[in-house]
Design a protein around this motif. Structure first.
Motif, PDB file in Angstrom:
ATOM      1  N   VAL A 250       0.846  -1.194   0.000  1.00  0.00           N
ATOM      2  CA  VAL A 250       0.000   0.000   0.000  1.00  0.00           C
ATOM      3  C   VAL A 250       0.884   1.246   0.000  1.00  0.00           C
ATOM      4  N   TYR A 251       0.638   2.138  -0.957  1.00  0.00           N
ATOM      5  CA  TYR A 251       1.401   3.376  -1.089  1.00  0.00           C
ATOM      6  C   TYR A 251       0.551   4.608  -0.776  1.00  0.00           C
ATOM      7  N   ALA A 252      -0.754   4.425  -0.630  1.00  0.00           N
ATOM      8  CA  ALA A 252      -1.664   5.524  -0.325  1.00  0.00           C
ATOM      9  C   ALA A 252      -1.486   5.977   1.118  1.00  0.00           C
ATOM     10  N   SER A 253      -1.757   7.238   1.372  1.00  0.00           N
ATOM     11  CA  SER A 253      -1.602   7.823   2.704  1.00  0.00           C
ATOM     12  C   SER A 253      -2.931   7.873   3.448  1.00  0.00           C
ATOM     13  N   PRO A 254      -2.900   7.830   4.784  1.00  0.00           N
ATOM     14  CA  PRO A 254      -4.130   7.955   5.575  1.00  0.00           C
ATOM     15  C   PRO A 254      -4.585   9.412   5.655  1.00  0.00           C
ATOM     16  N   PHE A 255      -5.864   9.588   5.956  1.00  0.00           N
ATOM     17  CA  PHE A 255      -6.452  10.917   6.098  1.00  0.00           C
ATOM     18  C   PHE A 255      -7.401  10.906   7.290  1.00  0.00           C
ATOM     19  N   ILE A 256      -7.781  12.096   7.735  1.00  0.00           N
ATOM     20  CA  ILE A 256      -8.790  12.242   8.780  1.00  0.00           C
ATOM     21  C   ILE A 256     -10.061  12.808   8.160  1.00  0.00           C
ATOM     22  N   TRP A 257     -11.170  12.101   8.346  1.00  0.00           N
ATOM     23  CA  TRP A 257     -12.478  12.666   7.995  1.00  0.00           C
ATOM     24  C   TRP A 257     -13.030  13.362   9.224  1.00  0.00           C
ATOM     25  N   GLU A 258     -13.516  14.579   9.035  1.00  0.00           N
ATOM     26  CA  GLU A 258     -14.010  15.360  10.157  1.00  0.00           C
ATOM     27  C   GLU A 258     -15.246  16.145   9.734  1.00  0.00           C
ATOM     28  N   LYS A 259     -16.271  16.085  10.571  1.00  0.00           N
ATOM     29  CA  LYS A 259     -17.456  16.921  10.376  1.00  0.00           C
ATOM     30  C   LYS A 259     -18.065  17.178  11.741  1.00  0.00           C
ATOM     31  N   GLY A 260     -18.146  18.445  12.118  1.00  0.00           N
ATOM     32  CA  GLY A 260     -18.645  18.776  13.443  1.00  0.00           C
ATOM     33  C   GLY A 260     -17.745  18.176  14.507  1.00  0.00           C
ATOM     34  N   ASP A 261     -18.348  17.427  15.423  1.00  0.00           N
ATOM     35  CA  ASP A 261     -17.571  16.788  16.480  1.00  0.00           C
ATOM     36  C   ASP A 261     -17.219  15.340  16.153  1.00  0.00           C
ATOM     37  N   GLN A 262     -17.441  14.934  14.906  1.00  0.00           N
ATOM     38  CA  GLN A 262     -17.125  13.570  14.482  1.00  0.00           C
ATOM     39  C   GLN A 262     -15.813  13.542  13.701  1.00  0.00           C
ATOM     40  N   ALA A 263     -15.051  12.488  13.889  1.00  0.00           N
ATOM     41  CA  ALA A 263     -13.805  12.330  13.142  1.00  0.00           C
ATOM     42  C   ALA A 263     -13.443  10.859  13.065  1.00  0.00           C
ATOM     43  N   LEU A 264     -12.909  10.441  11.922  1.00  0.00           N
ATOM     44  CA  LEU A 264     -12.489   9.060  11.693  1.00  0.00           C
ATOM     45  C   LEU A 264     -11.167   9.057  10.936  1.00  0.00           C
ATOM     46  N   LEU A 265     -10.400   8.022  11.135  1.00  0.00           N
ATOM     47  CA  LEU A 265      -9.177   7.799  10.365  1.00  0.00           C
ATOM     48  C   LEU A 265      -9.540   6.992   9.123  1.00  0.00           C
ATOM     49  N   ILE A 266      -9.174   7.499   7.944  1.00  0.00           N
ATOM     50  CA  ILE A 266      -9.473   6.823   6.685  1.00  0.00           C
ATOM     51  C   ILE A 266      -8.198   6.178   6.156  1.00  0.00           C
ATOM     52  N   SER A 267      -8.275   4.868   5.907  1.00  0.00           N
ATOM     53  CA  SER A 267      -7.126   4.101   5.413  1.00  0.00           C
ATOM     54  C   SER A 267      -7.525   3.408   4.114  1.00  0.00           C
ATOM     55  N   HIS A 268      -6.652   3.508   3.114  1.00  0.00           N
ATOM     56  CA  HIS A 268      -6.989   2.981   1.795  1.00  0.00           C
ATOM     57  C   HIS A 268      -5.916   2.020   1.324  1.00  0.00           C
ATOM     58  N   GLY A 269      -6.346   0.868   0.779  1.00  0.00           N
ATOM     59  CA  GLY A 269      -5.416  -0.088   0.203  1.00  0.00           C
ATOM     60  C   GLY A 269      -5.739  -1.526   0.556  1.00  0.00           C
ATOM     61  N   ASN A 270      -5.031  -2.446  -0.106  1.00  0.00           N
ATOM     62  CA  ASN A 270      -5.249  -3.882   0.089  1.00  0.00           C
ATOM     63  C   ASN A 270      -6.707  -4.250  -0.163  1.00  0.00           C
ATOM     64  N   ASP A 271      -7.227  -3.776  -1.305  1.00  0.00           N
ATOM     65  CA  ASP A 271      -8.563  -4.091  -1.821  1.00  0.00           C
ATOM     66  C   ASP A 271      -9.698  -3.313  -1.168  1.00  0.00           C
ATOM     67  N   TYR A 272      -9.436  -2.522  -0.113  1.00  0.00           N
ATOM     68  CA  TYR A 272     -10.518  -1.850   0.604  1.00  0.00           C
ATOM     69  C   TYR A 272     -10.117  -0.432   1.005  1.00  0.00           C
ATOM     70  N   CYS A 273     -11.135   0.393   1.248  1.00  0.00           N
ATOM     71  CA  CYS A 273     -10.955   1.664   1.935  1.00  0.00           C
ATOM     72  C   CYS A 273     -11.727   1.543   3.245  1.00  0.00           C
ATOM     73  N   THR A 274     -11.060   1.814   4.367  1.00  0.00           N
ATOM     74  CA  THR A 274     -11.671   1.581   5.669  1.00  0.00           C
ATOM     75  C   THR A 274     -11.656   2.851   6.520  1.00  0.00           C
ATOM     76  N   ALA A 275     -12.599   2.923   7.464  1.00  0.00           N
ATOM     77  CA  ALA A 275     -12.686   4.033   8.412  1.00  0.00           C
ATOM     78  C   ALA A 275     -12.554   3.480   9.824  1.00  0.00           C
ATOM     79  N   HIS A 276     -11.825   4.205  10.690  1.00  0.00           N
ATOM     80  CA  HIS A 276     -11.494   3.702  12.018  1.00  0.00           C
ATOM     81  C   HIS A 276     -11.715   4.768  13.083  1.00  0.00           C
ATOM     82  N   LYS A 277     -12.112   4.318  14.276  1.00  0.00           N
ATOM     83  CA  LYS A 277     -12.258   5.208  15.412  1.00  0.00           C
ATOM     84  C   LYS A 277     -10.893   5.749  15.836  1.00  0.00           C
ATOM     85  N   LEU A 278     -10.882   6.996  16.247  1.00  0.00           N
ATOM     86  CA  LEU A 278      -9.619   7.618  16.626  1.00  0.00           C
ATOM     87  C   LEU A 278      -9.155   7.217  18.022  1.00  0.00           C
TER      88      LEU A 278
END
Length: 420
Positions: free
Chosen positions: A211-239
């Motif tokens: 995997v060469y893609a970089s992680p990102f943070i999704w944020e809206k209001g008081d919500q935020a998730l870690l976004i990870s992409h690669g190995n056949d999937y894009c996933t969201a994770h609790k911080l």
């Protein structure tokens, strides 16, 4: 005269103070946008170059900028070095962080100085392809360091580790996804101490675990998730602990599985839209993050649209108003409606591949190609090229914007483009 000089000094200080920082790989909001104005449209080696500074080695890390400090990495033989350069083009300090095996990846496209630095204005954080991650203060003093290969396992990845960690609210999130490990790690940014690690699950095979893609943070209001992409999937994770919340599937469909599939292009992450690329001319998926949960496949409520082909290979997508821009592998710029995925246009901008991410600022889209050209495009439903600019250098890093300038990092020089 004294009053005039005082006024000029105050105005000059105000201009410096109002300059927008570029604190991370894709800008202030990590979406490729800058609010800077008065930026150049046309330039060449003799015009609108405020300064250039020769770099002691090549690299593809995008400059990160805070105030009067610019941070980037280079590979100098087998040394991987972190540099601080001032915004007047002067070298301030250089610190060796890691040791490379010395070889470039994919000929001249990258090396172990490919991940970009990030900063919170107090510390600057660097991660290099040999696995070292470190924090420095703005004077170049090392605050902490960590060897991620020693702590989390030796790297086994075909084209090297290039993922840029994401910095968010006092934590640094690492993506260590390769054939010997599938780990997401949260570190305390002040100390480098581990907060949690999460084993990311996948049934990917072949080249997909690389995997060469970089992680990102999704944020809206008081919500935020870690976004990870690669190995056949894009996933969201609790911080708080890394637990998975949702994943996008069918990026590499099992019915026609591609063993050469590998994620390089990173997702576009905005509050109301997440755009998930794939590779190998495959699908691109638009997700409504407000509805995202569980496994997201075609027909799921969270999936807004799914484009069957023309996904970006390396550059990440860019959203401007209601239009989505995708820089294709062969120099073609694709434009789509962001809400529907409906095609608006596809136009050739260069004859060469693009490795840099598109950047939007001052009503212009900057597209930096491997043919030494920066094509400046006007956003909108009608394709319009404002200028095509060339500089004698090799570019793989993305543009950075700050202080009324566009900074272009080449393999040979760092260029500051703007009004003198």
């Amino acid at each position: 005269m004294r009053t005039l000089l005082s006024t000029l000094i105050v105005l000059g200080s105000a201009l410096v103070a109002s300059a927008e920082n570029w604190p991370q790989w894709r800008g202030p909001k990590n979406d490729g946008h800058s609010s800077e104005t008065g930026l150049p449209v046309k330039w060449d080696e003799k015009n609108s170059v405020v300064w250039k500074i020769r770099l002691p080695g090549p690299g593809a890390s995008t400059p990160c900028i805070w105030g009067e400090s610019i941070f980037l990495t280079t590979q100098e033989g087998t040394d991987i070095v972190v540099h601080c350069i001032t915004t007047d083009g002067k070298a301030k300090w250089s610190k060796k962080l890691g040791t490379s095996k010395g070889k470039p990846y994919r000929n001249d496209e990258g090396n172990d100085a490919s991940a970009s630095c990030s900063t919170d204005g107090k510390l600057v954080f660097a991660f290099v392809g040999s696995g070292e991650v470190a924090a420095y203060d703005f004077e170049g003093n090392k605050v902490w360091d960590l060897d991620s290969q020693k702590k989390y396992g030796e790297f086994n990845i075909q084209f090297g580790v290039h993922q840029t960690p994401v910095l968010y609210k006092g934590r640094l999130y690492l993506s260590l996804l390769h054939r010997k490990a599938q780990l997401l790690v949260a570190l305390d940014a002040a100390t480098g101490k581990e907060i949690w690690q999460h084993k990311r699950q996948s049934d990917g095979r072949g080249e997909s675990p690389d995997v060469y893609a970089s992680p990102f943070i999704w944020e809206k209001g008081d919500q935020a998730l870690l976004i990870s992409h690669g190995n056949d999937y894009c996933t969201a994770h609790k911080l708080d602990n890394g637990d998975e919340v949702w994943r996008v599937g069918d990026l590499n469909p099992k019915a026609k599985y591609n063993n050469n599939w590998r994620a390089v292009s990173s997702p576009l992450v905005t509050p109301d839209l997440i755009v998930v690329p794939s590779c190998k001319n495959g699908v691109t998926v638009g997700i409504d993050p407000a509805k995202a949960k569980g496994l997201i496949v075609p027909g799921s409520p969270a999936e807004l649209w799914r484009l069957p082909k023309n996904t970006p290979d390396v550059p990440s997508p860019l959203l401007v108003d209601d239009l989505l821009y995708i820089q294709g592998e062969g120099g073609v710029l694709y434009c789509y409606e962001a809400k529907t995925g409906k095609a608006v246009y596809s136009e050739k901008v260069t004859n060469m591949r693009h490795r840099a991410n598109p950047v939007y600022a001052d009503g212009k889209i900057y597209l930096l190609g491997r043919d030494q050209s920066t094509v400046v495009v006007k956003p909108g439903r009608e394709f319009e090229v404002l200028a095509t600019n060339k500089l004698p250098d090799n570019f793989a890093a993305s543009p950075a914007v700050s202080g009324g300038r566009v900074y272009l990092r080449g393999f040979e020089n760092l260029w500051a483009i703007g009004a003198k």
